[in-house]
Design a protein around this motif. Structure first.
Motif, PDB file in Angstrom:
ATOM      1  N   GLU A  38     -23.073  -3.817   2.309  1.00  0.00           N
ATOM      2  CA  GLU A  38     -24.307  -4.563   2.065  1.00  0.00           C
ATOM      3  C   GLU A  38     -25.447  -3.629   1.672  1.00  0.00           C
ATOM      4  N   ARG A  39     -25.473  -2.425   2.237  1.00  0.00           N
ATOM      5  CA  ARG A  39     -26.508  -1.463   1.852  1.00  0.00           C
ATOM      6  C   ARG A  39     -26.345  -1.049   0.395  1.00  0.00           C
ATOM      7  N   ILE A  40     -25.105  -0.797  -0.035  1.00  0.00           N
ATOM      8  CA  ILE A  40     -24.858  -0.407  -1.418  1.00  0.00           C
ATOM      9  C   ILE A  40     -25.134  -1.581  -2.355  1.00  0.00           C
ATOM     10  N   ASP A  41     -24.771  -2.789  -1.944  1.00  0.00           N
ATOM     11  CA  ASP A  41     -25.084  -3.977  -2.740  1.00  0.00           C
ATOM     12  C   ASP A  41     -26.583  -4.083  -2.984  1.00  0.00           C
ATOM     13  N   ALA A  42     -27.376  -3.854  -1.929  1.00  0.00           N
ATOM     14  CA  ALA A  42     -28.834  -3.950  -2.056  1.00  0.00           C
ATOM     15  C   ALA A  42     -29.377  -2.866  -2.973  1.00  0.00           C
ATOM     16  N   GLU A  43     -28.789  -1.669  -2.926  1.00  0.00           N
ATOM     17  CA  GLU A  43     -29.262  -0.571  -3.762  1.00  0.00           C
ATOM     18  C   GLU A  43     -29.055  -0.856  -5.241  1.00  0.00           C
ATOM     19  N   ARG A  44     -27.910  -1.446  -5.604  1.00  0.00           N
ATOM     20  CA  ARG A  44     -27.657  -1.652  -7.026  1.00  0.00           C
ATOM     21  C   ARG A  44     -27.885  -3.094  -7.472  1.00  0.00           C
ATOM     22  N   GLY A  45     -28.224  -3.963  -6.539  1.00  0.00           N
ATOM     23  CA  GLY A  45     -28.619  -5.317  -6.892  1.00  0.00           C
ATOM     24  C   GLY A  45     -27.489  -6.246  -7.283  1.00  0.00           C
ATOM     25  N   THR A  46     -26.257  -5.830  -7.100  1.00  0.00           N
ATOM     26  CA  THR A  46     -25.090  -6.654  -7.436  1.00  0.00           C
ATOM     27  C   THR A  46     -24.099  -6.590  -6.292  1.00  0.00           C
ATOM     28  N   PRO A  47     -23.710  -7.721  -5.737  1.00  0.00           N
ATOM     29  CA  PRO A  47     -22.794  -7.690  -4.607  1.00  0.00           C
ATOM     30  C   PRO A  47     -21.371  -7.325  -5.026  1.00  0.00           C
ATOM     31  N   PHE A  48     -20.683  -6.602  -4.158  1.00  0.00           N
ATOM     32  CA  PHE A  48     -19.280  -6.275  -4.377  1.00  0.00           C
ATOM     33  C   PHE A  48     -18.437  -7.530  -4.170  1.00  0.00           C
ATOM     34  N   THR A  49     -17.468  -7.740  -5.058  1.00  0.00           N
ATOM     35  CA  THR A  49     -16.560  -8.874  -4.908  1.00  0.00           C
ATOM     36  C   THR A  49     -15.117  -8.375  -4.903  1.00  0.00           C
ATOM     37  N   ARG A  50     -14.287  -9.008  -4.079  1.00  0.00           N
ATOM     38  CA  ARG A  50     -12.856  -8.668  -4.072  1.00  0.00           C
ATOM     39  C   ARG A  50     -12.223  -9.420  -5.240  1.00  0.00           C
ATOM     40  N   ASP A  51     -12.383  -8.858  -6.440  1.00  0.00           N
ATOM     41  CA  ASP A  51     -11.913  -9.538  -7.646  1.00  0.00           C
ATOM     42  C   ASP A  51     -10.406  -9.721  -7.652  1.00  0.00           C
ATOM     43  N   LEU A  52      -9.692  -8.659  -7.322  1.00  0.00           N
ATOM     44  CA  LEU A  52      -8.235  -8.717  -7.373  1.00  0.00           C
ATOM     45  C   LEU A  52      -7.665  -8.070  -6.120  1.00  0.00           C
ATOM     46  N   VAL A  53      -6.839  -8.827  -5.405  1.00  0.00           N
ATOM     47  CA  VAL A  53      -6.175  -8.334  -4.199  1.00  0.00           C
ATOM     48  C   VAL A  53      -4.690  -8.191  -4.491  1.00  0.00           C
ATOM     49  N   TYR A  54      -4.098  -7.099  -3.986  1.00  0.00           N
ATOM     50  CA  TYR A  54      -2.672  -6.821  -4.160  1.00  0.00           C
ATOM     51  C   TYR A  54      -2.036  -6.716  -2.789  1.00  0.00           C
ATOM     52  N   ASN A  55      -0.954  -7.458  -2.580  1.00  0.00           N
ATOM     53  CA  ASN A  55      -0.304  -7.466  -1.268  1.00  0.00           C
ATOM     54  C   ASN A  55       1.203  -7.336  -1.451  1.00  0.00           C
ATOM     55  N   ASP A  56       1.762  -6.222  -1.002  1.00  0.00           N
ATOM     56  CA  ASP A  56       3.206  -5.989  -1.105  1.00  0.00           C
ATOM     57  C   ASP A  56       3.872  -6.411   0.194  1.00  0.00           C
ATOM     58  N   MET A  57       4.641  -7.506   0.148  1.00  0.00           N
ATOM     59  CA  MET A  57       5.350  -8.037   1.308  1.00  0.00           C
ATOM     60  C   MET A  57       6.851  -7.800   1.197  1.00  0.00           C
ATOM     61  N   SER A  58       7.264  -6.946   0.266  1.00  0.00           N
ATOM     62  CA  SER A  58       8.683  -6.834  -0.062  1.00  0.00           C
ATOM     63  C   SER A  58       9.503  -6.081   0.977  1.00  0.00           C
ATOM     64  N   ALA A  59       8.867  -5.547   2.027  1.00  0.00           N
ATOM     65  CA  ALA A  59       9.633  -4.886   3.075  1.00  0.00           C
ATOM     66  C   ALA A  59      10.557  -5.873   3.785  1.00  0.00           C
ATOM     67  N   TYR A  60      10.197  -7.159   3.740  1.00  0.00           N
ATOM     68  CA  TYR A  60      11.025  -8.194   4.366  1.00  0.00           C
ATOM     69  C   TYR A  60      11.333  -9.269   3.325  1.00  0.00           C
ATOM     70  N   PRO A  61      12.258  -8.986   2.393  1.00  0.00           N
ATOM     71  CA  PRO A  61      12.512  -9.927   1.288  1.00  0.00           C
ATOM     72  C   PRO A  61      13.102 -11.250   1.730  1.00  0.00           C
ATOM     73  N   THR A  62      13.657 -11.322   2.942  1.00  0.00           N
ATOM     74  CA  THR A  62      14.254 -12.583   3.392  1.00  0.00           C
ATOM     75  C   THR A  62      13.209 -13.581   3.854  1.00  0.00           C
ATOM     76  N   ALA A  63      11.945 -13.148   3.927  1.00  0.00           N
ATOM     77  CA  ALA A  63      10.908 -14.033   4.448  1.00  0.00           C
ATOM     78  C   ALA A  63      10.740 -15.296   3.613  1.00  0.00           C
ATOM     79  N   THR A  64      11.007 -15.212   2.308  1.00  0.00           N
ATOM     80  CA  THR A  64      10.859 -16.388   1.447  1.00  0.00           C
ATOM     81  C   THR A  64      12.166 -17.141   1.282  1.00  0.00           C
ATOM     82  N   GLY A  65      13.211 -16.699   1.978  1.00  0.00           N
ATOM     83  CA  GLY A  65      14.493 -17.386   1.878  1.00  0.00           C
ATOM     84  C   GLY A  65      15.286 -16.908   0.674  1.00  0.00           C
TER      85      GLY A  65
END
Length: 463
Positions: A349-376
């Motif tokens: 929030e401090r950095i957002d205020a300094e540059r006047g533009t809020p940070f957004t989580r535009d793209l999230v990456y999540n690797d769940m492949s350690a347990y491939p059977t989870a999706t059947g």
């Protein structure tokens, strides 16, 4: 024609004492997720982690109840409530109402199992008062066929859920349950004490400095402003891509570069993201399991936190070089993923205020492949063609613009792209996934020079 009898519903009171009541500060992962649940009450992905387990023939209702009681006794997070932000309270004495739905046929039991699963996740958990586990047993003429659980994300993350599932499966089948690191696994209260220790505070300060640097280097927003329909009713989509050829290609690239398959897929996603948004420097939020220490490797709690991977894609001379850059920056980001979320939020929030533009989580990456059977199992024939099978379905809210999940990367690749419909429409989702496919399949044959990589990311077709 005889009408099928309606299932008979009842409640079973499961009561037991697992130990003394305990109370203390939240660990960092718990505090992060608790705040997110408060900020985004409509995020159904975040709120629930369902689990449906078959009960082998010969099992009894008491057998199933014993299995539930055993895991709740073993893992404190399954009997923890959060009366205030920052505070966790472990209940030593448990009172749990278990739903029983009795049917008279296999088909009816299957339908009842699906219905009960949806019922148990129809309302959000009251994390201040409600135990983070809802349970039901579906029976056929009194004999259990399925155990249905819905867990709060406050109790488990994806890897912790797999530990609970494996433990329950062993209990239901009579098999031995062994897991490396389980004896040394910390309970959440112990993790919180470690994080508040002098060593933990020093580690947290280093992580906070890394996060400040990452926030300053990443563009605050990488997607273009929302489409004209942004004020219309919200709409969300998820694309599902399945392909054996992608799995083979990713394995080949991993062997050539020495990078893990997750890093290879991340680099392809990042290259497409940079090309499609026109951003040279990208900041991708990757979910980190945070299980690198003996006390966390087999801990059952919610440990996963964000890792912000910032890469200058324009520096990459080729795809293999981009993979190397990702490996370098990802290792640092994952190392410093565990961080005090309150202090992290203050820095952002401090950095957002300094540059006047809020940070957004535009793209999230999540690797769940350690347990491939989870999706059947993969349906027969799906993903076996020269081109990946891709379908797009309506989805529900998440507090991001786009979210890539790798569900499996064994013999078959299963990758999804969720998106806010005001950011990416269904045709965009298909196009992005096709571009990721083109990059990975083409890079299996040879390293891709930067101009060729850019062409494929923008929509070129591999030779």
């Amino acid at each position: 024609m005889t009408d099928t009898p309606a299932p008979v519903r009842s409640l079973i009171g499961l009561e037991f004492t697992a130990g003394p009541d305990r109370e203390g500060p939240m660990a960092w992962g718990q505090a992060k997720l608790h705040r997110e649940l408060q900020d985004h009450p409509d995020d159904r992905y975040l709120a629930f982690l369902p689990l449906v387990l078959p009960v082998p023939p010969g099992g009894t209702v008491d057998t199933v109840l014993h299995a539930v009681r055993t895991v709740m006794t073993r893992y404190e997070s399954l009997r923890t409530v959060y009366p205030l932000h920052g505070l966790q309270s472990v209940r030593g004495t448990v009172h749990l109402s278990v739903h029983q739905v009795d049917t008279d046929a296999r088909e009816a039991a299957a339908a009842a199992t699906r219905d009960l699963r949806e019922e148990l996740r129809s309302t959000v958990f009251d994390t201040a008062r409600e135990l983070p586990l809802r349970a039901g047993i579906v029976t056929e003429r009194g004999h259990p066929s399925h155990l249905v659980l819905v867990l709060s994300h406050m109790a488990v993350d994806g890897l912790a859920l797999q530990i609970v599932e494996d433990h329950l499966t062993a209990l239901l089948t009579g098999a031995a349950f062994t897991l490396r690191g389980l004896d040394g696994a910390a309970q959440p209260l112990e993790l919180a004490r470690d994080q508040a220790s002098p060593v933990g505070l020093s580690r947290g300060a280093r992580a906070l400095a890394q996060w400040e640097d990452a926030y300053r280097r990443t563009p605050p927003a990488m997607f273009s402003p929302a489409r004209d329909g942004a004020k219309a009713a919200p709409v969300y989509w998820e694309g599902f891509m399945t392909s054996q050829r992608i799995a083979e290609a990713t394995r080949t690239i991993s062997e050539r570069t020495g990078a893990g398959r997750s890093t290879v897929v991340l680099a392809a996603v990042e290259a497409v993201f940079a090309a499609r948004t026109g951003t040279g420097r990208t900041g991708i939020t990757s979910i980190s399991a945070n299980r690198a220490s003996p006390s966390t490797a087999a801990a059952v709690t919610t440990l996963a936190q964000d890792a912000l991977i910032v890469v200058d894609t324009q520096e990459a001379r080729s795809f293999d070089h981009l993979i190397g850059l990702n490996r370098q920056h990802a290792q640092r980001a994952y190392r410093y993923s565990p961080v005090d979320p309150t202090a992290q939020r203050a820095v952002r929030e401090r950095i957002d205020a300094e540059r006047g533009t809020p940070f957004t989580r535009d793209l999230v990456y999540n690797d769940m492949s350690a347990y491939p059977t989870a999706t059947g199992p993969v349906p027969p024939g799906l993903g076996t063609g020269e081109r990946a099978d891709i379908r797009v379905e309506p989805a529900t809210f998440m507090p991001v613009h786009a979210y890539v999940t790798v569900y499996r990367m064994d013999e078959t690749a299963e990758i999804t792209l969720w998106a806010d419909g005001h950011t990416l429409e269904p045709r965009d989702i298909v196009s992005w996934l096709r571009a990721v496919e083109a990059v990975l399949v083409s890079a299996a044959d040879q390293d891709l020079p930067a101009p060729v990589l850019a062409d494929l990311c923008s929509g070129g077709v591999p030779a």
